[in-house]
Design a protein around this motif. Structure first.
Motif, PDB file in Angstrom:
ATOM      1  N   LYS A  15       0.825  -1.205   0.000  1.00 36.13           N
ATOM      2  CA  LYS A  15       0.000   0.000   0.000  1.00 36.13           C
ATOM      3  C   LYS A  15       0.860   1.256   0.000  1.00 36.13           C
ATOM      4  O   LYS A  15       0.567   2.236  -0.695  1.00 36.13           O
ATOM      5  CB  LYS A  15      -0.921  -0.024   1.230  1.00 36.13           C
ATOM      6  N   ARG A  16       1.948   1.219   0.750  1.00 33.97           N
ATOM      7  CA  ARG A  16       2.846   2.371   0.808  1.00 33.97           C
ATOM      8  C   ARG A  16       3.579   2.565  -0.518  1.00 33.97           C
ATOM      9  O   ARG A  16       3.810   3.695  -0.960  1.00 33.97           O
ATOM     10  CB  ARG A  16       3.840   2.192   1.956  1.00 33.97           C
ATOM     11  N   LEU A  17       3.957   1.464  -1.163  1.00 33.95           N
ATOM     12  CA  LEU A  17       4.594   1.545  -2.483  1.00 33.95           C
ATOM     13  C   LEU A  17       3.645   2.191  -3.490  1.00 33.95           C
ATOM     14  O   LEU A  17       4.044   3.035  -4.293  1.00 33.95           O
ATOM     15  CB  LEU A  17       4.995   0.152  -2.970  1.00 33.95           C
ATOM     16  N   ASN A  18       2.384   1.785  -3.431  1.00 34.21           N
ATOM     17  CA  ASN A  18       1.384   2.317  -4.339  1.00 34.21           C
ATOM     18  C   ASN A  18       1.182   3.812  -4.140  1.00 34.21           C
ATOM     19  O   ASN A  18       0.983   4.564  -5.103  1.00 34.21           O
ATOM     20  CB  ASN A  18       0.074   1.557  -4.127  1.00 34.21           C
ATOM     21  N   ALA A  19       1.224   4.252  -2.877  1.00 33.13           N
ATOM     22  CA  ALA A  19       1.040   5.672  -2.572  1.00 33.13           C
ATOM     23  C   ALA A  19       2.273   6.502  -2.932  1.00 33.13           C
ATOM     24  O   ALA A  19       2.163   7.673  -3.312  1.00 33.13           O
ATOM     25  CB  ALA A  19       0.709   5.848  -1.091  1.00 33.13           C
ATOM     26  N   LYS A  20       3.450   5.902  -2.838  1.00 29.41           N
ATOM     27  CA  LYS A  20       4.707   6.634  -3.025  1.00 29.41           C
ATOM     28  C   LYS A  20       5.075   6.796  -4.496  1.00 29.41           C
ATOM     29  O   LYS A  20       5.527   7.873  -4.922  1.00 29.41           O
ATOM     30  CB  LYS A  20       5.829   5.894  -2.284  1.00 29.41           C
ATOM     31  N   TYR A  47      10.187  -8.080   2.183  1.00 31.69           N
ATOM     32  CA  TYR A  47       8.829  -7.796   1.740  1.00 31.69           C
ATOM     33  C   TYR A  47       8.723  -7.797   0.210  1.00 31.69           C
ATOM     34  O   TYR A  47       7.737  -8.285  -0.352  1.00 31.69           O
ATOM     35  CB  TYR A  47       8.347  -6.454   2.293  1.00 31.69           C
ATOM     36  N   LEU A  48       9.724  -7.254  -0.472  1.00 32.54           N
ATOM     37  CA  LEU A  48       9.705  -7.256  -1.928  1.00 32.54           C
ATOM     38  C   LEU A  48       9.730  -8.687  -2.464  1.00 32.54           C
ATOM     39  O   LEU A  48       9.020  -9.021  -3.422  1.00 32.54           O
ATOM     40  CB  LEU A  48      10.897  -6.463  -2.479  1.00 32.54           C
ATOM     41  N   LYS A  49      10.527  -9.525  -1.829  1.00 33.30           N
ATOM     42  CA  LYS A  49      10.613 -10.932  -2.245  1.00 33.30           C
ATOM     43  C   LYS A  49       9.265 -11.634  -2.060  1.00 33.30           C
ATOM     44  O   LYS A  49       8.799 -12.366  -2.942  1.00 33.30           O
ATOM     45  CB  LYS A  49      11.693 -11.645  -1.439  1.00 33.30           C
ATOM     46  N   LEU A  50       8.601 -11.377  -0.909  1.00 33.24           N
ATOM     47  CA  LEU A  50       7.293 -11.978  -0.651  1.00 33.24           C
ATOM     48  C   LEU A  50       6.249 -11.516  -1.668  1.00 33.24           C
ATOM     49  O   LEU A  50       5.449 -12.311  -2.166  1.00 33.24           O
ATOM     50  CB  LEU A  50       6.821 -11.621   0.761  1.00 33.24           C
ATOM     51  N   LEU A  51       6.280 -10.228  -1.997  1.00 29.61           N
ATOM     52  CA  LEU A  51       5.303  -9.677  -2.939  1.00 29.61           C
ATOM     53  C   LEU A  51       5.521 -10.221  -4.348  1.00 29.61           C
ATOM     54  O   LEU A  51       4.566 -10.448  -5.092  1.00 29.61           O
ATOM     55  CB  LEU A  51       5.372  -8.147  -2.930  1.00 29.61           C
ATOM     56  N   VAL A  52       6.781 -10.427  -4.711  1.00 28.63           N
ATOM     57  CA  VAL A  52       7.090 -11.007  -6.023  1.00 28.63           C
ATOM     58  C   VAL A  52       6.654 -12.468  -6.062  1.00 28.63           C
ATOM     59  O   VAL A  52       6.012 -12.924  -7.013  1.00 28.63           O
ATOM     60  CB  VAL A  52       8.590 -10.869  -6.337  1.00 28.63           C
ATOM     61  N   GLU A  53       6.981 -13.226  -5.004  1.00 30.67           N
ATOM     62  CA  GLU A  53       6.627 -14.648  -4.962  1.00 30.67           C
ATOM     63  C   GLU A  53       5.119 -14.868  -4.936  1.00 30.67           C
ATOM     64  O   GLU A  53       4.621 -15.867  -5.450  1.00 30.67           O
ATOM     65  CB  GLU A  53       7.268 -15.306  -3.739  1.00 30.67           C
ATOM     66  N   SER A  54       4.383 -13.923  -4.330  1.00 29.57           N
ATOM     67  CA  SER A  54       2.920 -14.059  -4.258  1.00 29.57           C
ATOM     68  C   SER A  54       2.227 -13.541  -5.513  1.00 29.57           C
ATOM     69  O   SER A  54       1.013 -13.666  -5.649  1.00 29.57           O
ATOM     70  CB  SER A  54       2.389 -13.311  -3.036  1.00 29.57           C
ATOM     71  N   GLY A  55       3.012 -12.940  -6.430  1.00 30.65           N
ATOM     72  CA  GLY A  55       2.449 -12.463  -7.688  1.00 30.65           C
ATOM     73  C   GLY A  55       1.842 -11.080  -7.624  1.00 30.65           C
ATOM     74  O   GLY A  55       1.207 -10.630  -8.587  1.00 30.65           O
ATOM     75  N   HIS A  56       2.040 -10.363  -6.534  1.00 27.43           N
ATOM     76  CA  HIS A  56       1.471  -9.027  -6.409  1.00 27.43           C
ATOM     77  C   HIS A  56       2.408  -7.955  -6.968  1.00 27.43           C
ATOM     78  O   HIS A  56       1.985  -6.823  -7.214  1.00 27.43           O
ATOM     79  CB  HIS A  56       1.148  -8.729  -4.946  1.00 27.43           C
ATOM     80  N   ILE A  78       3.415  -3.017 -10.013  1.00 28.32           N
ATOM     81  CA  ILE A  78       2.353  -3.696  -9.261  1.00 28.32           C
ATOM     82  C   ILE A  78       1.450  -4.422 -10.257  1.00 28.32           C
ATOM     83  O   ILE A  78       0.957  -3.826 -11.217  1.00 28.32           O
ATOM     84  CB  ILE A  78       1.541  -2.693  -8.425  1.00 28.32           C
ATOM     85  N   SER A  79       1.244  -5.710 -10.044  1.00 31.83           N
ATOM     86  CA  SER A  79       0.474  -6.540 -10.969  1.00 31.83           C
ATOM     87  C   SER A  79      -1.027  -6.297 -10.802  1.00 31.83           C
ATOM     88  O   SER A  79      -1.467  -5.595  -9.874  1.00 31.83           O
ATOM     89  CB  SER A  79       0.780  -8.020 -10.733  1.00 31.83           C
ATOM     90  N   ASP A  80      -1.816  -6.884 -11.691  1.00 34.62           N
ATOM     91  CA  ASP A  80      -3.278  -6.785 -11.570  1.00 34.62           C
ATOM     92  C   ASP A  80      -3.754  -7.392 -10.250  1.00 34.62           C
ATOM     93  O   ASP A  80      -4.679  -6.880  -9.610  1.00 34.62           O
ATOM     94  CB  ASP A  80      -3.946  -7.505 -12.743  1.00 34.62           C
ATOM     95  N   ALA A  81      -3.100  -8.507  -9.851  1.00 38.70           N
ATOM     96  CA  ALA A  81      -3.457  -9.135  -8.571  1.00 38.70           C
ATOM     97  C   ALA A  81      -3.141  -8.197  -7.411  1.00 38.70           C
ATOM     98  O   ALA A  81      -3.876  -8.121  -6.427  1.00 38.70           O
ATOM     99  CB  ALA A  81      -2.706 -10.452  -8.407  1.00 38.70           C
ATOM    100  N   GLY A  82      -2.022  -7.463  -7.537  1.00 41.30           N
ATOM    101  CA  GLY A  82      -1.655  -6.506  -6.501  1.00 41.30           C
ATOM    102  C   GLY A  82      -2.640  -5.360  -6.406  1.00 41.30           C
ATOM    103  O   GLY A  82      -3.010  -4.919  -5.309  1.00 41.30           O
ATOM    104  N   LEU A  83      -3.098  -4.864  -7.577  1.00 44.16           N
ATOM    105  CA  LEU A  83      -4.082  -3.781  -7.593  1.00 44.16           C
ATOM    106  C   LEU A  83      -5.412  -4.234  -7.010  1.00 44.16           C
ATOM    107  O   LEU A  83      -6.092  -3.487  -6.313  1.00 44.16           O
ATOM    108  CB  LEU A  83      -4.280  -3.280  -9.027  1.00 44.16           C
ATOM    109  N   GLU A  84      -5.764  -5.497  -7.295  1.00 36.95           N
ATOM    110  CA  GLU A  84      -6.999  -6.054  -6.727  1.00 36.95           C
ATOM    111  C   GLU A  84      -6.900  -6.155  -5.208  1.00 36.95           C
ATOM    112  O   GLU A  84      -7.850  -5.848  -4.490  1.00 36.95           O
ATOM    113  CB  GLU A  84      -7.251  -7.438  -7.332  1.00 36.95           C
ATOM    114  N   LEU A  85      -5.732  -6.569  -4.722  1.00 37.51           N
ATOM    115  CA  LEU A  85      -5.512  -6.652  -3.274  1.00 37.51           C
ATOM    116  C   LEU A  85      -5.599  -5.274  -2.638  1.00 37.51           C
ATOM    117  O   LEU A  85      -6.204  -5.104  -1.575  1.00 37.51           O
ATOM    118  CB  LEU A  85      -4.151  -7.285  -2.984  1.00 37.51           C
ATOM    119  N   LEU A  86      -5.016  -4.272  -3.305  1.00 34.97           N
ATOM    120  CA  LEU A  86      -5.052  -2.909  -2.775  1.00 34.97           C
ATOM    121  C   LEU A  86      -6.488  -2.386  -2.712  1.00 34.97           C
ATOM    122  O   LEU A  86      -6.854  -1.671  -1.788  1.00 34.97           O
ATOM    123  CB  LEU A  86      -4.204  -1.979  -3.651  1.00 34.97           C
TER     124      LEU A  86
END
Length: 436
Positions: A15-20, A47-56, A78-86
């Motif tokens: 969420k912070r990455l998206n805002a920044k 955290y970056l590794k986790l977000l990449v591995e989870s596909g976000h 940020i992937s489509d899955a990441g935007l959906e999560l946000l």
């Protein structure tokens, strides 16, 4: 490949990455991200590794062969899955937008940490290690769910857990921290058996010193206690339901009274939690209702007349609107269970108690206005004792005086009633104990 379960912290980091970073794309080094977010580089890497591995997050190595030390090694999007999560993780509330924006800022989290270090630990508990991101996130969620006066209802601990990604034990621990720091003024525990499962009621402090409120004036807190023994409205309600006798039905002539009797019987059959819990919970709901009625009235004298029933024909719509507010509150709390039938009858049974309590609090506020207090900021009631019924009321007003700090005035409120004339009067007297 094992599915990666994304916890609250990496979700909040996304969420912070998206805002920044604009366009959901960034080409900066991990060290620069760590500096921007005031986080250890190792945590950023994790955290970056986790977000990449989870596909976000989508990661791609940069093609710049001349990159120097400290340059970005990867570019991220940020992937489509990441935007959906946000989208599922975004909270908003126009009423408290200004406070929510503050809570999300890094400056607020720094002040939060300093304030925690200087505050007392929760009573009877050891001091907890605090993560300012966790506290700020929970406070943000509560503000997003709070009404105009800072009350949060119909939000169970499990629902909070699902929103923030913390387990329920951690949610409980964080609420204790926020309460000890004064961000949560009061919590009324929820009930099981009161028409199903009822969620806790949270009251937030909207004028906490850590909030930077525009054009904030000094505030005055008036601490009121009823000097005389006064039957708590919620206690009176529970007592009425439990004192019903079959013989009472034979004495009832009008259809309205008969409907009310049947509704009270329905209440008595469903009020299965311990008495002290029911009384406390009902008291919180009555206070919420009274404050909502108060906040929508520009003329307290007129409102008092309406609540007493001394109204003209052209004001009956106002009374109907007040009853509508009560129905809305009850529908979102004690009548939210699908098991409840004849809700109209239940509302009719409860309305006299809720309206009378609203009248009592309106009388108190009117008396305080006569003392020079003008704009009501918040109102909180707490049951001090059930054995000898005592109700404590704390009303916070804006001060017209350019004084520093907070001025505290203690008063005893004596409530007089005459059922024959339907007149009620409140007398406020300074509490001089300890001063003489």
């Amino acid at each position: 490949m094992e599915k990666v379960v994304l916890g609250a912290k990496p979700r909040h980091f996304l969420k912070r990455l998206n805002a920044k970073y604009a366009d959901n794309y960034f080409l900066v080094s991990h060290k620069e991200i760590a500096n921007n977010f005031d986080m250890p580089p190792s945590t950023v890497n994790k955290y970056l590794k986790l977000l990449v591995e989870s596909g976000h997050l989508l990661q791609q190595e940069t093609k710049d062969i001349f990159k120097g030390k400290g340059s970005a090694k990867y570019q991220y999007r940020i992937s489509d899955a990441g935007l959906e999560l946000l989208g599922a993780f975004t909270f908003s509330n126009p009423i408290h937008e200004y406070l929510i924006t503050q809570v999300q800022s890094e400056n607020f989290k720094i002040k939060l940490k300093i304030n925690y270090d200087e505050s007392f630990a929760p009573k009877g508990e050891e001091r907890y290690a605090v993560n300012t991101d966790d506290c700020a996130l929970l406070l943000e969620v509560l503000l997003c769910k709070a009404d105009l006066n800072g009350y949060v209802i119909n939000l169970t601990r499990q629902k909070i857990s699902n929103l923030v990604g913390f387990n329920t034990a951690k949610v409980l621990r964080l609420t204790k921290i926020l309460t000890s720091m004064g961000f949560i003024s009061h919590i009324t525990p929820g009930l099981s058996g009161f028409f199903g499962i009822q969620s806790s009621v949270y009251q937030l402090c909207l004028n906490h010193l850590l909030y930077t409120i525009e054009t904030q004036k000094p505030v005055i807190k008036v601490d009121l206690k009823y000097a005389d023994k006064y039957q708590l409205p919620s206690g009176h309600l529970i007592g009425m339901t439990q004192s019903l006798k079959t013989s009472d039905l034979e004495k009832i002539n009008s259809s309205n009274d008969r409907e009310r009797y049947e509704a009270l019987k329905n209440l008595n059959a469903n009020l299965t939690a311990p008495n002290f819990k029911m009384i406390t919970y009902c008291n919180s709901l009555m206070t919420i209702f009274a404050i909502r009625v108060l906040s929508k009235s520009d003329d307290l004298n007129k409102l008092i007349a309406i609540l007493k029933g001394d109204v003209e024909n052209d004001e009956t719509d106002i009374r109907a609107n007040i009853i509508g507010q009560l129905e809305e509150l009850l529908d979102s709390t004690i009548l939210s269970s699908e098991k409840i039938s004849n809700t109209d009858k239940v509302v009719k049974a409860l309305s006299p108690f809720f309206l009378e309590n609203a009248l009592n609090l309106n009388l108190l506020i009117l008396e305080l206005e006569k003392l020079g207090y003008e704009k009501l900021i918040s109102l909180n009631t707490t049951i001090v004792s059930l054995k000898e019924p005592q109700l404590k009321v704390i009303a916070t007003f804006e001060s017209q005086e350019a004084t520093e700090g907070v001025e505290c005035n203690n008063y005893n409120a004596r409530l007089h009633k005459s059922w024959r004339s339907q007149q009620q009067e409140v007398v406020l007297e300074p509490d001089l104990r300890g001063l003489i």
